[in-house]
Write a protein that holds these residues in place. Structure first.
Motif, mmCIF file in Angstrom:
data_model
loop_
_atom_site.group_PDB
_atom_site.id
_atom_site.type_symbol
_atom_site.label_atom_id
_atom_site.label_comp_id
_atom_site.label_asym_id
_atom_site.label_seq_id
_atom_site.Cartn_x
_atom_site.Cartn_y
_atom_site.Cartn_z
ATOM 1 N N VAL A 226 7.013 26.041 -12.071
ATOM 2 C CA VAL A 226 6.046 26.853 -11.619
ATOM 3 C C VAL A 226 6.426 27.490 -10.351
ATOM 4 O O VAL A 226 6.794 26.883 -9.247
ATOM 5 C CB VAL A 226 4.632 26.050 -11.580
ATOM 6 N N LEU B 54 -1.652 21.504 -5.995
ATOM 7 C CA LEU B 54 -1.237 20.669 -6.908
ATOM 8 C C LEU B 54 -1.652 19.076 -6.824
ATOM 9 O O LEU B 54 -1.914 18.646 -7.628
ATOM 10 C CB LEU B 54 0.522 20.722 -6.961
ATOM 11 N N ARG C 189 -5.153 18.562 -8.039
ATOM 12 C CA ARG C 189 -5.158 18.224 -9.513
ATOM 13 C C ARG C 189 -4.607 17.157 -9.876
ATOM 14 O O ARG C 189 -4.447 16.696 -11.054
ATOM 15 C CB ARG C 189 -4.771 19.334 -10.333
ATOM 16 N N ILE D 198 -1.312 16.597 -9.901
ATOM 17 C CA ILE D 198 -0.153 17.020 -10.450
ATOM 18 C C ILE D 198 1.256 16.746 -9.927
ATOM 19 O O ILE D 198 1.355 16.975 -8.656
ATOM 20 C CB ILE D 198 -0.173 18.813 -10.856
ATOM 21 N N ILE E 258 4.838 16.530 -8.366
ATOM 22 C CA ILE E 258 5.936 17.391 -8.145
ATOM 23 C C ILE E 258 7.427 16.927 -8.424
ATOM 24 O O ILE E 258 7.498 15.723 -7.823
ATOM 25 C CB ILE E 258 5.864 18.291 -6.910
ATOM 26 N N CYS F 178 8.229 24.579 -8.155
ATOM 27 C CA CYS F 178 8.133 23.123 -8.391
ATOM 28 C C CYS F 178 8.181 22.996 -9.976
ATOM 29 O O CYS F 178 7.602 23.826 -10.884
ATOM 30 C CB CYS F 178 6.769 22.767 -8.194
ATOM 31 N N VAL G 170 7.155 20.514 -12.875
ATOM 32 C CA VAL G 170 6.126 19.820 -13.188
ATOM 33 C C VAL G 170 6.328 19.509 -14.700
ATOM 34 O O VAL G 170 6.908 19.923 -15.369
ATOM 35 C CB VAL G 170 4.712 20.420 -12.907
ATOM 36 N N ARG H 53 1.083 19.893 -18.152
ATOM 37 C CA ARG H 53 0.338 20.196 -16.893
ATOM 38 C C ARG H 53 0.735 21.740 -16.216
ATOM 39 O O ARG H 53 0.261 22.028 -15.193
ATOM 40 C CB ARG H 53 0.483 19.241 -15.633
ATOM 41 N N ALA H 54 1.589 22.540 -16.777
ATOM 42 C CA ALA H 54 2.163 23.627 -16.398
ATOM 43 C C ALA H 54 0.732 24.588 -16.080
ATOM 44 O O ALA H 54 0.613 25.290 -15.157
ATOM 45 C CB ALA H 54 3.209 24.311 -17.212
ATOM 46 N N GLU I 133 -2.441 24.289 -16.093
ATOM 47 C CA GLU I 133 -3.252 23.873 -14.898
ATOM 48 C C GLU I 133 -2.506 24.200 -13.474
ATOM 49 O O GLU I 133 -3.353 24.579 -12.756
ATOM 50 C CB GLU I 133 -3.796 22.317 -15.205
ATOM 51 N N ALA I 134 -1.338 23.769 -13.424
ATOM 52 C CA ALA I 134 -0.667 24.097 -12.203
ATOM 53 C C ALA I 134 -0.801 25.540 -11.632
ATOM 54 O O ALA I 134 -0.937 25.756 -10.546
ATOM 55 C CB ALA I 134 0.915 23.613 -12.305
ATOM 56 N N ILE J 75 -2.898 26.790 -8.376
ATOM 57 C CA ILE J 75 -1.873 27.753 -7.336
ATOM 58 C C ILE J 75 -2.532 28.969 -6.937
ATOM 59 O O ILE J 75 -3.005 29.489 -6.047
ATOM 60 C CB ILE J 75 -0.524 27.589 -7.443
#
Ligand code: ASP
Ligand code: MG
Length: 435
Positions: free
Chosen positions: A353, A374, A377, A379, A381, A393, A395, A399-400, A402-403, A407
């Motif tokens: 991301v 991040l 949430r 998440i 890194i 980052c 991840v 979770r991508a 959501e990341a 952001i």
């Protein structure tokens, strides 16, 4: 008269209806007093279907690259001829030309040929005769007189190179979206269309996973200073009561009025991470490893080496395209034979991301804002990399999305959002490239 180059991609010419619709857009442009040159891609998924035919014939054997080009170049010829007919039916004089007829001279690297020269004499002559010129995208001819193609998505390159050679007033890339967005609208519903983006930012967004245009063509545009626009061929036609067409302009320098610290958020799910643990820490190790990648023509996405001061061993992590993973692992295993104790691990369930923006390096708090989004949430890194205009980052793939949402929201990039306040300390600090 001023020349405008318009490129219609695969989805814009996917059916005869779409071709007729694109032709009406061309006719409208011409009615505004422009000389119009149209570049077309193959209809819909034609190129993929042609490749599938070749695979069916060749089985596991590699098809001859020369014959592949012969085959793939047919797709664009079909759409160019049909587009010329569609224009003629609308009463617009038009003629279709192959890459060769339009003067595209390339080297002989079949399937990824480089343009050596564009001599659009015939195109000029046809324009002078009052015709719209329809050029097949994606193809050229080498010194031996063989057909070549410019790499997947290469019609973009045809359009940009033609705009440069003809010194066109505008180059319009018609696709199925009306511009470049702050994030993929399928992931972030309130993503905002950008009025302007710089070549560098678009390159970074594209290589970070936001696939809008062929990378090579953006690089070419930057090199030759060809500014262009990305628009949707599916939007209402101007003569159908449509207002001014929505678009994103790709420019050398973004108008200050549109400038933000962070331009967009991109995600690349097509990467895999490879880590070499406990590599000897001495001169020549990285050179050896990456020379092996180079010999195998593997493009490395990102590289991180870590190891504290005074350490005798280091860890090297790198990301490559998932498609290149198997070859990359073989390369590592081969090189590692000389480094006893070094271990190899890899992971395909990752996504990268990235935030992209020309202000990333010159403002403080950018990295903090991204990482906080991040953290909030939960998440994790797993790897951090950066450039002058981006921070990325790695991840978990799961979770991508959501990341990206987190952001995007944190920076306030969306429609109706309040952009987050980020500081610049001006002159000296900006130059120091603070993150
Ligand atoms: N038809 C070619 C491809 O699918 C070129 C292009 O669409 O730009 O890659
Ligand atoms: Mg295409």
């Amino acid at each position: 008269m001023a020349i405008v180059v318009q490129k219609y991609g695969g989805t814009s010419v996917a059916s005869t209806e779409r071709i007729l619709r694109a032709a009406r857009r061309v006719a409208w442009k011409r009615s505004q007093g422009y000389d119009v040159v149209v570049v077309v891609s193959a209809m819909g998924d034609t190129t993929d279907s042609l490749i599938a035919l070749a695979e069916a014939i060749n089985g596991d054997a590699h098809p001859s690259p020369r014959e592949m080009d012969m085959l793939m170049a047919t797709g664009e010829q079909v759409s160019a001829a049909l587009m010329a007919m569609a224009l003629q039916r609308l009463g617009v004089p038009a003629v279709s030309l192959t890459g060769f007829q339009a003067g595209f001279f390339t080297d002989d690297t079949h399937r990824a040929a480089r343009i050596l020269d564009v001599k659009p004499d015939r195109v000029r002559k046809e324009l002078e005769a009052g015709r719209v010129v329809v050029v097949t995208g994606f193809q050229g001819i080498d010194a031996a007189g063989d057909l070549t193609t410019l790499g997947r998505g290469g019609s973009d390159l045809t359009a940009i190179a033609l705009a440069a050679a003809l010194d066109a007033e505008a180059c319009q890339i018609y696709t199925d979206v009306d511009g470049i967005y702050t994030a993929d609208p399928r992931i972030v519903p309130n993503a905002r269309r950008l009025e302007e983006i710089s070549y560098e930012e678009l390159l970074e967004m594209s290589s970070s996973g936001a696939q809008v245009m062929q990378l090579r063509s953006v690089e070419f545009a930057r090199q030759y200073g060809v500014e262009f626009e990305v628009l949707s061929s599916l939007s209402p036609l101007p003569d159908e009561g449509g207002t001014e067409e929505k678009k994103t302009k790709v420019v050398a320098r973004v108008n200050p009025q549109f400038q933000r610290v962070v331009t967009g958020v991109a995600v690349n799910s097509k990467v895999a991470r490879i880590t070499l643990l406990e590599v000897p820490d001495r001169p020549g190790i990285a050179a050896k490893l990456f020379s092996a990648f180079a010999r195998n023509k593997i493009v490395i996405d990102d590289i991180v080496q870590s190891g504290g001061p005074g350490a005798t061993q280091a860890d090297i992590s790198l990301t490559v395209a998932k498609d290149d993973l198997d070859v990359s692992l073989d390369i590592c295993r081969e090189v590692m034979q000389e480094w006893p104790g070094t271990q190899l691990v890899y992971d395909v369930d990752v996504a990268k991301v990235s935030i992209v923006g020309s202000g990333v390096a010159s403002n403080y708090g950018v990295a903090a804002t991204m990482f906080t989004a991040l953290a909030e949430r939960g998440i994790n890194i797993e790897m951090i990399t950066g450039s002058e205009i981006s921070i990325s980052c790695l991840v978990r793939a799961s979770r991508a999305a959501e990341a990206v949402q987190a952001i995007h929201e944190k920076f306030g990039l969306g429609d109706g959002d309040q952009p987050v306040a980020i500081g610049t300390r001006g002159g000296e600090d900006a130059k120091a490239g603070q993150k």
